[in-house]
Design an enzyme around this catalytic site. Structure first.
Site, mmCIF file in Angstrom:
data_model
loop_
_atom_site.group_PDB
_atom_site.id
_atom_site.type_symbol
_atom_site.label_atom_id
_atom_site.label_comp_id
_atom_site.label_asym_id
_atom_site.label_seq_id
_atom_site.Cartn_x
_atom_site.Cartn_y
_atom_site.Cartn_z
ATOM 1 N N MET A 87 -38.597 -35.348 22.035
ATOM 2 C CA MET A 87 -39.040 -34.555 23.194
ATOM 3 C C MET A 87 -40.239 -33.698 22.799
ATOM 4 S SD MET A 87 -37.148 -35.425 25.681
ATOM 5 C CE MET A 87 -37.937 -34.310 26.829
ATOM 6 N N ASP A 134 -41.697 -38.162 24.629
ATOM 7 C CA ASP A 134 -41.453 -37.849 26.036
ATOM 8 C C ASP A 134 -41.831 -36.407 26.366
ATOM 9 O OD1 ASP A 134 -40.490 -37.748 28.609
ATOM 10 O OD2 ASP A 134 -38.378 -37.880 28.062
ATOM 11 N N GLY A 135 -42.831 -36.276 27.234
ATOM 12 C CA GLY A 135 -43.191 -34.961 27.761
ATOM 13 C C GLY A 135 -44.655 -34.632 27.572
ATOM 14 N N GLY A 136 -45.354 -34.425 28.677
ATOM 15 C CA GLY A 136 -46.747 -33.972 28.619
ATOM 16 C C GLY A 136 -47.726 -35.002 28.084
ATOM 17 N N MET A 187 -30.313 -35.772 34.818
ATOM 18 C CA MET A 187 -30.055 -34.353 34.502
ATOM 19 C C MET A 187 -28.853 -33.856 35.287
ATOM 20 S SD MET A 187 -33.926 -32.977 34.795
ATOM 21 C CE MET A 187 -35.277 -33.811 33.970
ATOM 22 N N GLY A 219 -35.956 -30.975 31.103
ATOM 23 C CA GLY A 219 -35.555 -30.331 32.356
ATOM 24 C C GLY A 219 -36.532 -30.564 33.497
ATOM 25 N N PHE A 220 -37.812 -30.644 33.154
ATOM 26 C CA PHE A 220 -38.814 -30.757 34.216
ATOM 27 C C PHE A 220 -39.977 -31.644 33.784
ATOM 28 C CE2 PHE A 220 -36.570 -26.791 34.559
ATOM 29 C CZ PHE A 220 -36.210 -26.760 35.899
ATOM 30 N N GLY A 221 -40.552 -32.338 34.756
ATOM 31 C CA GLY A 221 -41.783 -33.072 34.505
ATOM 32 C C GLY A 221 -42.955 -32.111 34.607
ATOM 33 N N GLY A 222 -44.130 -32.587 34.217
ATOM 34 C CA GLY A 222 -45.350 -31.813 34.427
ATOM 35 C C GLY A 222 -45.573 -30.649 33.482
ATOM 36 N N HIS A 225 -38.494 -45.312 32.813
ATOM 37 C CA HIS A 225 -37.740 -44.240 32.151
ATOM 38 C C HIS A 225 -36.980 -43.448 33.217
ATOM 39 C CE1 HIS A 225 -37.305 -41.229 28.859
ATOM 40 N NE2 HIS A 225 -37.399 -40.329 29.827
ATOM 41 N N MET A 242 -29.858 -36.508 30.008
ATOM 42 C CA MET A 242 -29.915 -35.082 29.643
ATOM 43 C C MET A 242 -28.688 -34.443 30.272
ATOM 44 S SD MET A 242 -33.973 -34.665 30.246
ATOM 45 C CE MET A 242 -33.978 -36.133 31.252
ATOM 46 N N SER A 251 -41.806 -42.546 33.768
ATOM 47 C CA SER A 251 -40.768 -41.641 34.288
ATOM 48 C C SER A 251 -41.000 -41.461 35.774
ATOM 49 C CB SER A 251 -40.849 -40.284 33.586
ATOM 50 O OG SER A 251 -40.119 -39.328 34.339
ATOM 51 N N GLY A 253 -44.896 -39.460 33.019
ATOM 52 C CA GLY A 253 -44.441 -39.214 34.383
ATOM 53 C C GLY A 253 -45.571 -38.779 35.271
ATOM 54 N N SER A 254 -45.857 -37.472 35.274
ATOM 55 C CA SER A 254 -46.813 -36.959 36.260
ATOM 56 C C SER A 254 -48.232 -37.482 36.059
ATOM 57 C CB SER A 254 -46.795 -35.432 36.288
ATOM 58 O OG SER A 254 -46.599 -34.902 35.022
ATOM 59 N N HIS A 311 -32.612 -41.998 30.052
ATOM 60 C CA HIS A 311 -32.601 -40.792 29.221
ATOM 61 C C HIS A 311 -31.587 -39.810 29.798
ATOM 62 C CE1 HIS A 311 -35.160 -37.054 27.856
ATOM 63 N NE2 HIS A 311 -34.021 -37.151 27.189
ATOM 64 N N ASP A 317 -34.761 -40.386 34.120
ATOM 65 C CA ASP A 317 -34.385 -39.052 33.638
ATOM 66 C C ASP A 317 -33.164 -38.544 34.384
ATOM 67 O OD1 ASP A 317 -36.294 -38.284 31.605
ATOM 68 O OD2 ASP A 317 -37.812 -38.404 33.174
HETATM 69 C C1 DX5 Z 1 -38.369 -34.032 30.924
HETATM 70 C C2 DX5 Z 1 -38.212 -35.527 31.068
HETATM 71 C C3 DX5 Z 1 -39.509 -36.293 30.923
HETATM 72 C C4 DX5 Z 1 -40.565 -35.934 31.927
HETATM 73 C C5 DX5 Z 1 -41.838 -36.676 31.697
HETATM 74 O O1 DX5 Z 1 -37.128 -33.455 30.893
HETATM 75 O O2 DX5 Z 1 -37.330 -36.011 30.096
HETATM 76 O O3 DX5 Z 1 -39.251 -37.682 30.924
HETATM 77 O O4 DX5 Z 1 -40.133 -36.144 33.234
HETATM 78 O O5 DX5 Z 1 -42.745 -36.227 32.643
HETATM 79 P P1 DX5 Z 1 -44.224 -35.738 32.282
HETATM 80 O O6 DX5 Z 1 -44.927 -36.948 31.757
HETATM 81 O O7 DX5 Z 1 -44.718 -35.235 33.582
HETATM 82 O O8 DX5 Z 1 -44.101 -34.654 31.230
HETATM 83 ZN ZN ZN Z 2 -37.234 -38.209 29.789
#
Ligand code: DX5
Ligand code: ZN
Length: 213
Positions: A134, A172-174, A34, A139-142, A30, A65, A6, A193-194, A63, A32
């Site tokens: 999910m 996807d996520g964390g 939004m 909505g947010f990474g990290g 990936h 959203m 991501s 992602g992060s 993806h 994202d």
């Molecule tokens: C959240 C996104 C994810 C996210 C992944 O809304 O769909 O793809 O950016 O980032 P990390 O790996 O930092 O959770």
């Molecule tokens: Zn995503």
């Protein structure tokens, strides 16, 4: 393990420079997307996706959203997506959107937020190429990994075996070197992602995830 990168938390001022060392080592990229309506954040659109496709030979796992995914399928097909995944909680009719994606010869995925269960999407499973679970509120990474996603991945794998379905299971996520161990036996792909983009050495962290058996 296949890893889908991501780029949401990448350095957008120096996107090409910051990704060039490792983007082609990822299994997928990936994207994202939004819209500030379906989720409380706005990211980027098809023009950016198209630009990134110029700096990598990797396939895109897009993806969406967004509240009305059906209206934007064509734009993301033109932006070189191999998989287009949308949320079943959005407004578009799910079957119509799957069929529209397939009409462009692109693979169709559905995604579920943390409060949506596998039972809620059972009827679509014969028709999709990917299910994106999910493990954070989109909505947010990290953000931190939510453990209620583990059972969902397990169930999706069991259903795939029982009914001979063809979808890939993606989470996807964390995701990082620790949380990946909770889902590694059930998923085909992890989005990260992060953990990669914000690392001192992104290539090492990517490899750590890819080496998970
Ligand atoms: C959240 C996104 C994810 C996210 C992944 O809304 O769909 O793809 O950016 O980032 P990390 O790996 O930092 O959770
Ligand atoms: Zn995503």
């Amino acid at each position: 393990m296949k890893v889908s990168l991501s780029i949401l938390n990448a350095n957008f001022l120096k996107l090409e420079e910051s990704l060039k060392d490792y983007i082609d080592s990822c299994d997928y990229i990936h994207m994202d997307i939004m819209d500030g309506v379906f989720v409380p954040n706005i990211s980027f659109g098809p023009d950016i996706v198209k630009e990134v496709s110029k700096i990598t030979n990797r396939d895109f796992d897009t993806h969406l959203m967004i509240e009305n995914p059906k209206d934007y399928i064509e734009a993301f097909v033109k932006a070189n997506s191999k998989y287009i995944t949308f949320h079943v909680e959005a407004k578009s009719d799910v079957m119509e959107t799957i069929n529209l994606i397939h009409s462009y010869n692109v693979k169709a995925g559905i995604s579920i937020k943390p409060n949506t269960s596998v039972d809620d999407i059972k009827k679509y499973l014969p028709y999709v190429d990917m299910v994106l679970v999910m493990s954070v509120e989109p909505g947010f990474g990290g953000q931190s990994f939510m453990p209620n996603s583990i059972e969902k991945c397990k169930k999706l794998k069991e259903l795939r075996e029982e009914f001979n379905y063809n979808y890939l299971i993606n989470i996807d996520g964390g995701i990082n070197d620790k949380t990946i161990s909770f889902v590694k036996d059930y998923v085909d792909i992890v989005v990260s992602g992060s953990y990669i983009c914000k690392a001192k050495c992104p290539k090492d962290n990517l490899k750590l995830l890819q080496d998970i058996k």
